[in-house]
Design a protein around this motif. Structure first.
Motif, short mmCIF file in Angstrom:
data_model
loop_
_atom_site.label_atom_id
_atom_site.label_comp_id
_atom_site.label_asym_id
_atom_site.label_seq_id
_atom_site.Cartn_x
_atom_site.Cartn_y
_atom_site.Cartn_z
N HIS A 68 0.90 -1.09 0.03
CA HIS A 68 -0.06 0.02 -0.10
C HIS A 68 0.95 1.32 0.07
N TYR A 69 0.51 2.27 -0.55
CA TYR A 69 1.13 3.57 -0.67
C TYR A 69 1.72 3.99 0.52
N ASN A 706 -1.00 14.00 -7.91
CA ASN A 706 -1.37 13.13 -6.55
C ASN A 706 -1.41 14.42 -5.60
N LEU A 707 -2.19 13.80 -4.60
CA LEU A 707 -2.60 14.59 -3.36
C LEU A 707 -2.68 13.66 -2.29
N TYR A 734 -4.28 9.19 0.54
CA TYR A 734 -3.45 9.39 -0.63
C TYR A 734 -4.18 9.33 -2.00
N ARG A 735 -4.26 10.35 -2.72
CA ARG A 735 -5.09 10.04 -4.00
C ARG A 735 -3.95 10.30 -5.18
N ASP A 736 -4.05 9.55 -6.34
CA ASP A 736 -3.18 9.42 -7.40
C ASP A 736 -3.91 9.38 -8.48
N ASN A 737 -4.07 10.43 -9.42
CA ASN A 737 -4.88 10.76 -10.34
C ASN A 737 -4.33 10.27 -11.58
N VAL A 738 -3.22 9.60 -11.52
CA VAL A 738 -2.56 9.00 -12.73
C VAL A 738 -2.66 7.38 -12.51
N GLY A 744 -5.70 5.36 -1.75
CA GLY A 744 -6.41 4.53 -0.73
C GLY A 744 -5.98 5.53 0.64
N GLY A 745 -6.60 4.95 1.71
CA GLY A 745 -6.59 5.76 2.92
C GLY A 745 -6.27 4.84 4.17
N ARG A 746 -6.13 5.72 5.38
CA ARG A 746 -5.86 4.64 6.70
C ARG A 746 -6.35 5.54 7.63
#
Length: 757
Positions: A68-69, A706-707, A734-738, A744-746
């Motif tokens: 996971h990122y 990303n954000l 974390y959001r990766d638009n590419v 994903g989140g935690r």
């Protein structure tokens, strides 16, 4: 972007780990003797303990089989079930200090964030002895994120056009990628570090000397993804091109230990002598991957009889990392002349040797791996007056490669096409000389401190180029000589009450460069400005701006123009020709960063902090293309036509990425309650390669968009004079638009008890 780690939640919430306004302050951790004291008097234990329980739950991401990122720098596993997506972790933080009237005699500190991230420190102190011990564990899943960018996992990672019917040549392999250990898709590395030191200050030396013996070491365990392209000499058959590009999971099992002895002696007033010896031993205990291993994974036989099949010895290693030993000695001497001048000099010798070798290395006669590094320095400082200071320095460093060379059939000037081991030059030695001057001024005007300096660097490389096949000097971006000068000015000033200013501009220019990473011209600027006014609710505002611009256009590529190009000759034979004029590579790397921070106490029991940061990386370079492999420039290709090797500038590619971050923190005290909250958001946007270069990249490698959000809430409640309970909640997303599969989140919940002695 780096997600926040578990310990940051507690720090943001102002929880009991560092003491709080509602509770007694933690003891000082400075280990300094107290003057005019009586040893052993009033010895007592101080400090606190904070056991805690943490629950975490991770959502989204690429799936349970992958990293996971948010595990990148904050890898978590449940204490009982080992689950990386959801679980409970139990740990304890503590600060324990035992001190008497004279010394902080013993200090024990521990910060625990689960079994994969923790650190412990122990320090002891008496009038004649200092002891330090440490142990830490840190786990990272960065390799797991890198694996998710493997060619077989991203759209565009392989190009089917190269394996279409009728396509020939040496680039067909980019149409297929094969991963040979499919059962391993999640990667992590755990680094365990530990060490101890003892410093003795014999009373008989009356404070004029000390002896320190120390040990430090680490162990790395885990795995990483390794990608490679098999040489044509190792794989044969009509299916060889389709099976050259491969990858596998490489086990990591490394350990390193360093033993050091440091002696410091003051033979007489104003003289200082220091000697240090160290021995460092590195061992790689991971199972070796060889051609036999690859044959077992793939089912391809070694020798004839298969399509494809492998050629050569089954002992041929992959990703071999040798054991090594390094011995270092250094001697430093300084002399102070009253308060007006100081002279210093030192020498250092280091020898690094390879301790084990592969079977093919030993059979060929490559049995010595040794690198020596010698360095020396001389410096002098002189205070001409109370407002003027001067400094001059000279430094020397030489790195010598004494490894086996030449080695017939393995690593020698004349390599055969089937064993392309010397396509790059051999670095025999690198010698660097540096000298410079600095002047410091302390004028009363603006309460300023001025420093001006100049540094000159000369670097000479002794390189050996092979003959066939090899990348020759004319087709490489290596230079033998580097020579540069740099000037700078540094200003530290307090122009008015509450104001502080720091400005440091510098300029570098080079007559020659040896690498494109060395700037031919560089301009740098560092600035920082702050303002404080305590009577305005303890206002503190600070800002900064940094700028770096590096350029290099002094190195280039040359074409190889073949005599009689277009004629026929036997395939693989030598072809005569001459090199054309160089086409200079143009590299430019610009970096901006800026930020502002505001700290304010609007009320007696409220603390706030706000910040904004921005940085931009801007890199551009020529995108070169070649019609042939550069190290085959002398050989007639399979078409049997005499062919020149042309290097063409197709485009100027550019990579530019902007990153912004905003943060806000607030802390509020109500009687025996302490509440804290924080929020931060970071986002990055840009492109890794524009133009033709960007078009050849998979979309997930080309664009950046990303954000990352992080929200943290914390509460501490004092229930007794020396007891408090605390709790915290944190949400990361974390959001990766590419590369949307990385999003994903935690959620994290933490509760604990703080007991103060």
């Amino acid at each position: 972007m780096k997600p926040l780690s578990l310990n940051h939640y507690a720090g943001l919430a102002g929880l009991a780990f560092a003491g709080s306004a509602c509770c007694a302050e933690p003891p000082s951790i400075e280990l300094a003797p107290t003057p005019a004291c009586t040893a052993g008097r009033d010895a007592a234990m101080q400090g606190w303990l904070a056991p805690k329980l943490v629950y975490f739950n991770t959502t989204g991401g690429p799936g349970l089989a992958y990293a996971h990122y948010l595990d990148r720098y904050d890898y978590r596993e449940g204490t009982l079930n080992g689950n990386t997506r959801e679980g409970w972790m139990a740990d304890i933080d503590l600060r324990l200090l035992y001190a008497d009237d004279c010394h902080d005699l013993l200090l024990l500190e521990r910060d625990g964030f689960g079994g994969n991230s923790q650190r412990t420190r122990l320090r002891a102190n008496t009038e004649s002895t200092k002891i330090k011990v440490y142990h830490s564990v840190f786990t990272s899943a960065t390799g797991g994120i890198d694996y998710l960018y493997s060619p077989n996992l991203v759209v565009g990672g392989t190009d089917p056009n190269y394996k279409a019917a009728g396509v020939t040549g040496e680039s067909q392999h980019v149409g297929d990628f094969h991963y040979d250990t499919p059962g391993t898709t999640a990667f992590k590395v755990t680094r365990t570090s530990s060490g101890a030191s003892m410093e003795l200050r014999p009373v008989a030396l009356e404070g004029r000397g000390s002896v320190e013996l120390s040990y430090s070491g680490y162990q790395r365990n885990g795995n990483q993804a390794v990608n490679y392209v098999l040489p044509q000499s190792v794989i044969s058959g009509s299916q060889s091109e389709a099976n050259q590009w491969r990858g596998y999971s490489q086990a990591i099992n490394e350990r390193d230990g360093n033993l050091a002895l440091n002696l410091t002696f003051v033979p007489s007033e104003n003289w200082l002598l220091n000697y240090e010896f160290s021995a460092d031993k590195f061992n790689n205990d991971a199972a070796r991957v060889t051609l036999s291993t690859l044959s077992q994974w793939t089912g391809f036989p070694i020798g004839g009889g298969g399509n494809p099949h492998f050629n050569g010895s089954g002992e041929l290693p992959f990703n071999f990392k040798a054991d090594s030993t390094q011995i270092s000695n250094s001697l430093r001497l300084s002399k102070q002349f009253d308060n007006s001048a100081v002279l210093g000099a030192g020498v250092s010798l280091s020898r690094l040797q390879q301790d084990n070798f592969t079977g093919p290395q030993l059979v060929s006669g490559y049995n010595t791996g040794k690198i020596g590094t010698d360095s020396a320095y001389l410096s002098g400082k002189f205070n001409a007056s109370q407002s003027v200071g001067l400094e001059a320095f000279w430094r020397y460093n030489k790195r010598e490669n004494s490894s086996s060379y030449p080695v017939t059939g393995f690593y020698d000037p004349v390599s055969v096409r089937s064993q392309e081991r010397m396509v790059a030059p051999r670095i025999n030695h690198v010698e660097t000389k540096t000298h410079g001057l600095e002047a410091r001024l302390y004028p009363s005007l603006l309460k300023a401190h001025w420093t001006a300096g100049w540094t000159h660097v000369d670097k000479v490389r002794d390189l050996t180029y092979g003959v066939v096949p090899v990348v020759p000097a004319e087709m490489s971006l290596y230079g033998v000589h580097s020579s540069s000068d740099e000037v700078f000015v540094k200003l530290v000033a307090r122009p008015a009450r509450g104001w502080a200013l720091r400005v440091t501009p510098s300029y570098l220019w080079s007559d020659q460069t040896g690498l494109v990473t060395e700037p031919e011209e560089a301009l740098k600027l560092k600035t920082q400005l702050s303002y404080t006014k305590p009577e305005w609710n303890q206002l503190l505002v600070s800002g900064y701006y940094n700028y770096t611009d590096k350029k290099n256009g002094s190195l280039g590529y040359s074409d190889f123009n073949v005599t009689g190009a277009g004629g026929t000759a036997a395939s693989g034979t030598a072809q005569a020709g001459v090199f054309g004029p160089a086409q200079m590579q143009q590299v430019r790397n610009t970096f901006h960063s800026a930020g502002i921070n505001l700290s304010l106490v609007p009320a007696e029991d409220v603390k706030t902090n706000f910040g904004y940061d921005w940085n931009q990386t801007d890199f551009s370079t020529y995108y070169f293309s070649s019609n042939r492999l550069r190290y085959h420039y002398l050989s007639v290709p399979g078409s049997n036509l005499l062919t020149s090797t042309d290097l063409l500038v197709l485009d100027r590619t550019r990579s530019m990425v902007d990153t912004h971050s905003l943060s806000a923190n607030v802390e509020k005290q109500w009687s025996r309650y302490l509440f804290a909250a924080s929020y931060s958001v970071s986002w990055s946007q840009g492109q890794n390669g524009s133009g033709l270069a960007g078009q050849t990249l998979p979309a997930v490698d080309d664009a950046v968009d990303n954000l990352l959000h992080v929200l943290s809430l914390g509460l501490e409640v004092r229930i007794k004079k020396n007891v408090s309970v605390f709790g915290a909640y944190s949400f990361e997303y974390y959001r990766d638009n590419v590369y949307r599969e990385l999003s994903g989140g935690r959620n994290t919940l933490m509760a604990g008890l703080n007991y103060r002695l």
